[in-house]
Design a protein around this motif. Structure first.
Motif, PDB file in Angstrom:
ATOM      1  N   VAL A 276       0.850  -1.191   0.000  1.00 33.51           N
ATOM      2  CA  VAL A 276       0.000   0.000   0.000  1.00 33.51           C
ATOM      3  C   VAL A 276       0.884   1.238   0.000  1.00 33.51           C
ATOM      4  N   MET A 277       0.535   2.183  -0.838  1.00 33.14           N
ATOM      5  CA  MET A 277       1.214   3.487  -0.807  1.00 33.14           C
ATOM      6  C   MET A 277       0.566   4.335   0.290  1.00 33.14           C
ATOM      7  N   ILE A 278       1.376   4.844   1.201  1.00 34.67           N
ATOM      8  CA  ILE A 278       0.886   5.724   2.256  1.00 34.67           C
ATOM      9  C   ILE A 278       1.166   7.152   1.809  1.00 34.67           C
ATOM     10  N   GLU A 279       0.135   7.814   1.273  1.00 36.86           N
ATOM     11  CA  GLU A 279       0.315   9.150   0.705  1.00 36.86           C
ATOM     12  C   GLU A 279      -0.690  10.150   1.255  1.00 36.86           C
ATOM     13  N   PHE A 297       4.607  -1.546   3.124  1.00 39.62           N
ATOM     14  CA  PHE A 297       4.166  -0.172   2.914  1.00 39.62           C
ATOM     15  C   PHE A 297       5.232   0.576   2.121  1.00 39.62           C
ATOM     16  N   SER A 298       4.801   1.550   1.354  1.00 36.78           N
ATOM     17  CA  SER A 298       5.712   2.500   0.724  1.00 36.78           C
ATOM     18  C   SER A 298       5.161   3.891   0.999  1.00 36.78           C
ATOM     19  N   VAL A 347       8.878  -1.399   5.471  1.00 36.94           N
ATOM     20  CA  VAL A 347       8.417  -0.095   4.989  1.00 36.94           C
ATOM     21  C   VAL A 347       9.494   0.521   4.108  1.00 36.94           C
ATOM     22  N   GLY A 348       9.074   1.054   2.980  1.00 35.12           N
ATOM     23  CA  GLY A 348       9.964   1.787   2.106  1.00 35.12           C
ATOM     24  C   GLY A 348       9.534   3.245   2.048  1.00 35.12           C
ATOM     25  N   ILE A 349      10.449   4.124   1.686  1.00 39.17           N
ATOM     26  CA  ILE A 349      10.145   5.559   1.592  1.00 39.17           C
ATOM     27  C   ILE A 349      10.606   6.072   0.235  1.00 39.17           C
ATOM     28  N   CYS A 350       9.780   6.872  -0.382  1.00 40.80           N
ATOM     29  CA  CYS A 350      10.165   7.528  -1.631  1.00 40.80           C
ATOM     30  C   CYS A 350       9.814   9.006  -1.513  1.00 40.80           C
ATOM     31  N   GLY A 351      10.482   9.811  -2.280  1.00 46.14           N
ATOM     32  CA  GLY A 351      10.227  11.247  -2.233  1.00 46.14           C
ATOM     33  C   GLY A 351      11.508  12.043  -2.107  1.00 46.14           C
ATOM     34  N   VAL A 354      14.171  11.513   1.344  1.00 43.27           N
ATOM     35  CA  VAL A 354      14.507  10.169   1.818  1.00 43.27           C
ATOM     36  C   VAL A 354      15.747  10.184   2.693  1.00 43.27           C
ATOM     37  N   SER A 355      16.800  10.905   2.265  1.00 39.16           N
ATOM     38  CA  SER A 355      18.046  10.909   3.039  1.00 39.16           C
ATOM     39  C   SER A 355      17.832  11.523   4.413  1.00 39.16           C
ATOM     40  N   SER A 356      16.989  12.529   4.488  1.00 40.52           N
ATOM     41  CA  SER A 356      16.728  13.161   5.783  1.00 40.52           C
ATOM     42  C   SER A 356      16.034  12.195   6.723  1.00 40.52           C
ATOM     43  N   TYR A 357      15.101  11.450   6.189  1.00 43.78           N
ATOM     44  CA  TYR A 357      14.379  10.510   7.033  1.00 43.78           C
ATOM     45  C   TYR A 357      15.308   9.407   7.523  1.00 43.78           C
ATOM     46  N   ARG A 358      16.224   9.008   6.691  1.00 44.24           N
ATOM     47  CA  ARG A 358      17.134   7.943   7.097  1.00 44.24           C
ATOM     48  C   ARG A 358      18.029   8.398   8.261  1.00 44.24           C
ATOM     49  N   THR A 359      18.350   9.692   8.309  1.00 41.30           N
ATOM     50  CA  THR A 359      19.184  10.177   9.409  1.00 41.30           C
ATOM     51  C   THR A 359      18.362  10.415  10.660  1.00 41.30           C
ATOM     52  N   ARG A 360      17.077  10.700  10.540  1.00 41.27           N
ATOM     53  CA  ARG A 360      16.249  11.014  11.697  1.00 41.27           C
ATOM     54  C   ARG A 360      15.632   9.775  12.339  1.00 41.27           C
TER      55      ARG A 360
END
Length: 367
Positions: A276-279, A297-298, A347-351, A354-360
């Motif tokens: 499922v895309m969580i948008e 999830f993505s 869970v995957g993240i796109c947008g 992405v790099s900011s979320y990986r650090t936070r």
């Protein structure tokens, strides 16, 4: 002097909406070489198989992927949804009729899930063929797009009616030794066609026996109607001038898999993972119950940001204010990750961030 009989022309309606495909183009030699019968194939855009003519349901496969409608004049129309769909063992198919039911043109026969079936089957191409082609003198197939129950997909011309030919001699029957069926899915359309083609080379009457049940070995429909499965015990009965050779040849063919060796039988493709895309905020808020139903999830951060903050990311003045690191957006991402991890889903993240979320966040995958 008796006037010549005028051919009877019958129009068979399209059982599915879609694009007509020449039978010769079907990626299955048994259908492409017309061993099952001549007719047409449809690349479907609908999901409910309709009866192409008025008649009776004389065969409905236990897997729900194939059925035969027999008209009052004896014409047998075999409908086969997809290729190698027998291996699904009924998953994705819902028969709407049963054997023996009388049906009219356009009567719904089988409903199927094109996504589930298409993800696993070799192809969704659906065949409409005449199983007893010796009744037909001419085939005229339509072309292009057809609408189910509205457009004629195939015209057939036939003369007279089917007559059973008594080819058996006065001598007794010849029986083969018992054969253990090696076919993983039994005698479905492909091996049934191979057996029927071989049986038709002999003058004798040939029948396949399984317990108290029997079937005409020269009829694809009859063989499929026997509803065999892997490991069934069969015998071949033949009556006629070449009965001994017929029984021996057909029995040997059955024992060898009727052109389908167990190792060659196509295996179902691996199940497609559903995510499922969580948008939108609503999806993030119910992430935990959603995670029970899907494999992953993505998170689409660009859309999630604009819908959470009510700022159109395409608007020249508002776009700069659409901060993907806003606490509200991060909280929704956290809820999504927690809901997924609770059920062991990744869970995957796109947008754009992405790099900011990986650090936070330490990780968006379950530990």
């Amino acid at each position: 002097m008796k006037a010549p009989q005028r051919p009877q022309r019958i129009g068979l309606m399209a059982p599915l909406s879609g694009v007509l495909v020449p039978l010769e183009s079907v990626p299955d030699p048994v259908f492409a070489q017309k061993m099952v019968g001549d007719g047409v194939s449809i690349d479907p855009t609908s999901d409910e198989l309709l009866s192409p003519l008025t008649g009776k349901v004389t065969q409905l496969h236990s897997s729900g992927h194939a059925t035969t409608i027999t008209a009052d004049n004896g014409l047998q129309v075999l409908l086969h949804i997809g290729l190698d769909t027998v291996l699904l063992r009924g998953e994705g198919f819902m028969p709407l009729v049963k054997e023996g039911d009388a049906v009219a043109t356009g009567t719904p026969l089988i409903r199927f899930d094109p996504i589930a079936v298409g993800a696993t089957a070799t192809s969704l191409l659906t065949q409409m063929v005449i199983a007893n082609g010796d009744l037909v003198t001419r085939y005229v197939a339509a072309k292009g797009l057809v609408v189910a129950g509205t457009d004629v997909a195939l015209y057939v011309e036939l003369v007279g009616s089917m007559e059973d030919k008594d080819t058996a001699s006065a001598t007794g029957a010849i029986f083969s030794d018992e054969i253990t069926l090696p076919n993983p899915a039994g005698l479905h359309a492909r091996p049934a066609a191979v057996v029927a083609v071989e049986a038709k080379k002999f003058k004798s009457e040939i029948r396949l026996l399984r317990g108290d049940a029997s079937a005409n070995a020269k009829s694809v429909v009859a063989i499929m109607g026997l509803a065999t499965k892997f490991g069934d015990k069969l015998r071949v009965e033949a009556r006629g001038p070449d009965a001994a050779e017929a029984a021996s040849t057909v029995a040997r063919l059955l024992g060898e898999g009727s052109g389908e060796k167990p190792g060659d039988a196509p295996a179902p493709a691996a199940a497609v993972k559903v995510g499922v895309m969580i948008e939108v905020p609503a999806a993030a808020l119910i992430a935990e119950p959603l995670a029970r139903e899907v494999d992953f999830f993505s998170i689409g951060t660009n859309d999630l940001t604009q819908y959470t903050l009510a700022m159109d990311r395409g608007h020249p003045q508002l776009a700069k204010q659409a901060d993907a690191l806003h606490p509200a957006v991060l909280r929704l991402i956290g809820m999504t990750v927690d809901g997924a991890h609770k059920h062991g889903k990744w869970v995957g993240i796109c947008g754009g961030c992405v790099s900011s979320y990986r650090t936070r966040r330490a990780s968006t995958r379950p530990h």
